[in-house]
Motif scaffolding. Structure first.
Motif, PDB file in Angstrom:
ATOM      1  N   LEU A  26      40.097  51.238  52.061  1.00 53.69           N
ATOM      2  CA  LEU A  26      39.431  50.128  51.390  1.00 53.69           C
ATOM      3  C   LEU A  26      38.735  49.224  52.396  1.00 53.69           C
ATOM      4  CD1 LEU A  26      42.046  49.010  48.712  1.00 53.69           C
ATOM      5  CD2 LEU A  26      39.678  49.649  48.239  1.00 53.69           C
ATOM      6  N   SER A  27      37.634  48.611  51.977  1.00 53.59           N
ATOM      7  CA  SER A  27      36.932  47.663  52.828  1.00 53.59           C
ATOM      8  C   SER A  27      37.776  46.414  53.016  1.00 53.59           C
ATOM      9  CB  SER A  27      35.585  47.304  52.210  1.00 53.59           C
ATOM     10  OG  SER A  27      35.784  46.643  50.970  1.00 53.59           O
ATOM     11  N   ALA A  28      37.440  45.624  54.053  1.00 48.93           N
ATOM     12  CA  ALA A  28      38.213  44.421  54.360  1.00 48.93           C
ATOM     13  C   ALA A  28      38.156  43.415  53.219  1.00 48.93           C
ATOM     14  CB  ALA A  28      37.686  43.793  55.652  1.00 48.93           C
ATOM     15  N   GLN A  29      37.031  43.345  52.508  1.00 50.87           N
ATOM     16  CA  GLN A  29      36.933  42.366  51.423  1.00 50.87           C
ATOM     17  C   GLN A  29      37.656  42.808  50.154  1.00 50.87           C
ATOM     18  OE1 GLN A  29      34.381  43.947  52.882  1.00 50.87           O
ATOM     19  NE2 GLN A  29      32.713  44.465  51.440  1.00 50.87           N
ATOM     20  N   SER A  30      37.749  44.137  49.945  1.00 47.32           N
ATOM     21  CA  SER A  30      38.391  44.632  48.718  1.00 47.32           C
ATOM     22  C   SER A  30      39.902  44.736  48.834  1.00 47.32           C
ATOM     23  CB  SER A  30      37.814  46.004  48.346  1.00 47.32           C
ATOM     24  OG  SER A  30      36.472  45.912  47.944  1.00 47.32           O
ATOM     25  N   GLU A  31      40.414  44.989  50.029  1.00 46.10           N
ATOM     26  CA  GLU A  31      41.854  45.242  50.189  1.00 46.10           C
ATOM     27  C   GLU A  31      42.717  44.108  49.658  1.00 46.10           C
ATOM     28  OE1 GLU A  31      45.815  45.247  51.753  1.00 46.10           O
ATOM     29  OE2 GLU A  31      44.249  43.796  52.291  1.00 46.10           O
ATOM     30  N   PRO A  32      42.473  42.841  50.019  1.00 47.76           N
ATOM     31  CA  PRO A  32      43.350  41.776  49.476  1.00 47.76           C
ATOM     32  C   PRO A  32      43.195  41.590  47.973  1.00 47.76           C
ATOM     33  CG  PRO A  32      41.527  40.841  50.742  1.00 47.76           C
ATOM     34  CD  PRO A  32      41.506  42.312  50.994  1.00 47.76           C
ATOM     35  N   ILE A  33      42.015  41.868  47.432  1.00 46.18           N
ATOM     36  CA  ILE A  33      41.810  41.726  45.983  1.00 46.18           C
ATOM     37  C   ILE A  33      42.589  42.800  45.232  1.00 46.18           C
ATOM     38  CG2 ILE A  33      40.100  41.812  44.130  1.00 46.18           C
ATOM     39  CD1 ILE A  33      38.050  40.721  46.135  1.00 46.18           C
ATOM     40  N   VAL A  34      42.518  44.039  45.714  1.00 41.21           N
ATOM     41  CA  VAL A  34      43.257  45.130  45.065  1.00 41.21           C
ATOM     42  C   VAL A  34      44.752  44.892  45.192  1.00 41.21           C
ATOM     43  CG1 VAL A  34      43.745  47.606  45.116  1.00 41.21           C
ATOM     44  CG2 VAL A  34      41.389  46.797  45.360  1.00 41.21           C
ATOM     45  N   ARG A  35      45.186  44.454  46.360  1.00 43.36           N
ATOM     46  CA  ARG A  35      46.610  44.178  46.559  1.00 43.36           C
ATOM     47  C   ARG A  35      47.094  43.106  45.582  1.00 43.36           C
ATOM     48  NH1 ARG A  35      50.158  45.062  50.627  1.00 43.36           N
ATOM     49  NH2 ARG A  35      48.506  45.843  52.006  1.00 43.36           N
ATOM     50  N   ALA A  36      46.299  42.062  45.406  1.00 39.70           N
ATOM     51  CA  ALA A  36      46.711  40.951  44.545  1.00 39.70           C
ATOM     52  C   ALA A  36      46.674  41.321  43.070  1.00 39.70           C
ATOM     53  CB  ALA A  36      45.804  39.745  44.805  1.00 39.70           C
TER      54      ALA A  36
ATOM     55  N   THR B 231      33.686  39.152  39.056  1.00 44.56           N
ATOM     56  CA  THR B 231      32.739  40.039  39.733  1.00 44.56           C
ATOM     57  C   THR B 231      33.386  40.675  40.952  1.00 44.56           C
ATOM     58  OG1 THR B 231      30.887  38.687  38.992  1.00 44.56           O
ATOM     59  CG2 THR B 231      30.489  40.153  40.858  1.00 44.56           C
ATOM     60  N   GLU B 232      34.170  39.891  41.691  1.00 39.80           N
ATOM     61  CA  GLU B 232      34.816  40.410  42.906  1.00 39.80           C
ATOM     62  C   GLU B 232      35.898  41.436  42.564  1.00 39.80           C
ATOM     63  OE1 GLU B 232      32.812  36.724  43.596  1.00 39.80           O
ATOM     64  OE2 GLU B 232      34.442  37.191  42.172  1.00 39.80           O
ATOM     65  N   VAL B 233      36.667  41.170  41.516  1.00 36.42           N
ATOM     66  CA  VAL B 233      37.713  42.120  41.100  1.00 36.42           C
ATOM     67  C   VAL B 233      37.077  43.424  40.621  1.00 36.42           C
ATOM     68  CG1 VAL B 233      39.501  42.566  39.370  1.00 36.42           C
ATOM     69  CG2 VAL B 233      39.423  40.360  40.561  1.00 36.42           C
ATOM     70  N   ALA B 234      36.006  43.330  39.841  1.00 37.55           N
ATOM     71  CA  ALA B 234      35.323  44.527  39.357  1.00 37.55           C
ATOM     72  C   ALA B 234      34.797  45.352  40.519  1.00 37.55           C
ATOM     73  CB  ALA B 234      34.184  44.136  38.421  1.00 37.55           C
ATOM     74  N   ALA B 235      34.224  44.682  41.520  1.00 39.02           N
ATOM     75  CA  ALA B 235      33.685  45.409  42.671  1.00 39.02           C
ATOM     76  C   ALA B 235      34.795  46.093  43.468  1.00 39.02           C
ATOM     77  CB  ALA B 235      32.899  44.443  43.564  1.00 39.02           C
ATOM     78  N   ALA B 236      35.942  45.417  43.610  1.00 41.06           N
ATOM     79  CA  ALA B 236      37.049  46.004  44.374  1.00 41.06           C
ATOM     80  C   ALA B 236      37.604  47.245  43.685  1.00 41.06           C
ATOM     81  CB  ALA B 236      38.152  44.961  44.563  1.00 41.06           C
ATOM     82  N   TRP B 237      37.764  47.180  42.363  1.00 44.51           N
ATOM     83  CA  TRP B 237      38.314  48.341  41.646  1.00 44.51           C
ATOM     84  C   TRP B 237      37.275  49.446  41.479  1.00 44.51           C
ATOM     85  CZ3 TRP B 237      43.119  49.824  40.807  1.00 44.51           C
ATOM     86  CH2 TRP B 237      44.117  48.886  41.065  1.00 44.51           C
ATOM     87  N   ASP B 238      35.996  49.066  41.485  1.00 44.18           N
ATOM     88  CA  ASP B 238      34.951  50.087  41.530  1.00 44.18           C
ATOM     89  C   ASP B 238      35.043  50.863  42.839  1.00 44.18           C
ATOM     90  OD1 ASP B 238      32.510  51.261  40.336  1.00 44.18           O
ATOM     91  OD2 ASP B 238      31.550  50.439  42.127  1.00 44.18           O
ATOM     92  N   GLU B 239      35.370  50.159  43.917  1.00 41.67           N
ATOM     93  CA  GLU B 239      35.543  50.818  45.218  1.00 41.67           C
ATOM     94  C   GLU B 239      36.744  51.766  45.190  1.00 41.67           C
ATOM     95  OE1 GLU B 239      36.317  49.663  49.906  1.00 41.67           O
ATOM     96  OE2 GLU B 239      35.464  48.149  48.561  1.00 41.67           O
ATOM     97  N   VAL B 240      37.846  51.325  44.573  1.00 42.97           N
ATOM     98  CA  VAL B 240      39.016  52.204  44.444  1.00 42.97           C
ATOM     99  C   VAL B 240      38.631  53.491  43.717  1.00 42.97           C
ATOM    100  CG1 VAL B 240      41.278  52.489  43.327  1.00 42.97           C
ATOM    101  CG2 VAL B 240      40.712  50.344  44.496  1.00 42.97           C
ATOM    102  N   TYR B 241      37.930  53.308  42.599  1.00 46.29           N
ATOM    103  CA  TYR B 241      37.540  54.488  41.822  1.00 46.29           C
ATOM    104  C   TYR B 241      36.689  55.447  42.646  1.00 46.29           C
ATOM    105  CZ  TYR B 241      35.181  57.607  38.645  1.00 46.29           C
ATOM    106  OH  TYR B 241      34.672  58.747  38.054  1.00 46.29           O
ATOM    107  N   TRP B 242      35.695  54.930  43.338  1.00 40.33           N
ATOM    108  CA  TRP B 242      34.790  55.833  44.054  1.00 40.33           C
ATOM    109  C   TRP B 242      35.410  56.424  45.311  1.00 40.33           C
ATOM    110  CZ3 TRP B 242      31.248  58.577  42.112  1.00 40.33           C
ATOM    111  CH2 TRP B 242      30.589  58.137  40.954  1.00 40.33           C
TER     112      TRP B 242
END
Length: 401
Positions: free
Chosen positions: A2-12, A119-130
């Motif tokens: 995961l990218s640095a910006q998405s990791e804490p969002i996905v974790r939370a 928007t940030e949560v959607a982008a983080a989980w979109d990253e997980v999916y891809w």
């Protein structure tokens, strides 16, 4: 990773998303089939949609993948990805379908969780999916290339040359290529998909293990007729159709072989445990070992309701007898005294009297409770978790339970 910006969002957000995943996947399938109803008729297993097992399996897979991304970012769940990728290849899934799935899956997340999906949560989980989707696309592309076919081009027409009633509810079908050439090579333990046209016009697909050794002119599949005991869902659509209609001389649409529960090429001791129709991949492994005059130590365990229900019972015993260093242990819930074989026990399978050799590679196939119990006993006897492999017929619910 995961990218640095998405990791804490996905974790939370993982606890909230994880707690809602079954609802999310249920809404995902509703959206998908509303948009593309032909996918339910011609690709997805309709019975699994009725029971909910497919959405449970999807939820478990996504949760396991996301959890590993945040807790063990330097690892990748290769066993999970490989199992999914092989199933996709047997269905002829192609990379472009992931875009459609991603749109409806992320849309379902937004619908179920509402305002919590910023928007940030959607982008983080979109990253997980891809991350998951691209890993699967890469594995599937390699599998297609290894098979020498274009992505998704897995279907072939074969002819039924033999039909044998193996038990009251199981029939074996021997298949031959229509051009007379030898059947496509496969690895012992793999399966194929079978696609049939049903009376309502739908084309439904199911997977069946190849139940003999590779390297022959024909394939064999053994089909158990699935019956529903309490009327909640229909009897097995494809298995019932094959039992009623598949006859010698008929064509059958079959995929290329797939599956990652395969016999290893090493000389390690083997532990092959099956229950019910889970015997089929083990028969392929045993047949291959017998044809190659293997001297590997092999412990074979099988559990069934009765000797009469034990599909390919005599064949299994014969294959074990042909091996120089193999032994067979049978458990029957009823009528165990009707079996003349040695090492026959009453009740559910137990490994109490068995001591697997160090370095044993274990292969399990059967109902999930059976495999969980056997795996637990093997771990207690010192077998390393990485040496225990399993195959699930249908959606893989191991991670969702």
């Amino acid at each position: 990773m995961l990218s640095a910006q998405s990791e804490p969002i996905v974790r939370a957000t993982l606890p909230v998303v994880g707690a809602s995943l079954t609802s999310i996947t249920a809404r995902f399938y509703e959206r998908l089939f509303e948009d593309h109803p032909e996918l339910l008729r011609n690709l997805f297993n309709r019975t699994n949609q009725v029971t909910g097992s497919q959405r449970e399996a999807l939820a478990g897979s996504v949760a396991a993948f996301a959890t590993m991304l945040v807790e063990r970012p330097d690892e990748r769940p290769d066993a999970l990805l490989s199992r999914i990728a092989h199933k996709h290849v047997s269905l002829g899934i192609t990379a472009d379908q992931y875009t459609l799935v991603g749109r409806h899956l992320l849309g379902a997340v937004a619908e179920v969780l509402g305002e919590a999906v910023t928007t940030e949560v959607a982008a983080a989980w979109d990253e997980v999916y891809w991350l998951m989707a691209n890993a699967l696309i890469a594995i599937e592309a390699r599998l297609y290339a290894q098979a020498g076919v274009e992505n998704g081009d897995v279907w072939q027409r074969m002819k039924i040359t033999e039909r044998h009633q193996e038990s009251d509810d199981a029939v074996s079908l021997v298949l031959r290529r229509t051009d007379g050439r030898p059947a496509t090579p496969f690895r012992p333990g793999q399966y194929v998909s079978v696609r049939v046209a049903l009376p309502d016009g739908a084309h439904q697909i199911r997977q069946y293990s190849l139940s003999t050794a590779p390297g022959q002119k024909t394939w064999r599949i053994t089909v158990k007729r699935e019956r529903d005991a309490d009327g909640r869902v229909p009897d097995g659509e494809v298995s019932s159709w094959l039992h009623a209609h598949a006859e010698v001389g008929d064509p059958l649409e079959v995929s290329l072989p797939a599956g990652d529960l395969v016999l290893p090429d090493t000389g390690s001791p083997l532990f092959l445990a099956s229950a019910g129709i889970g015997i089929t991949p083990m028969l392929s492994m045993l047949d291959h070992l017998a044809l190659t005059s293997s001297t590997r130590p092999v412990t074979v365990v099988h559990a069934d309701r009765t000797p009469r229900d034990h599909v390919h019972r005599h064949e299994q015993a014969d294959l074990v007898d042909r091996l120089a260093n193999a032994d067979l242990h049978l458990w029957y819930e009823n009528d165990h005294h009707h079996s003349p074989a040695a090492n026959v026990f009453a009740g559910r399978a137990s490994l109490d009297h068995l001591t697997p050799d160090a370095g044993t590679a274990a292969y399990l196939c059967g109902p999930l409770p059976f495999m969980r119990a056997v795996r637990g006993e093997l771990l207690a006897k010192g077998i390393h978790p990485s040496a225990i492999h399993y195959e699930v017929f249908g959606p893989d619910l191991w991670l969702s339970k």
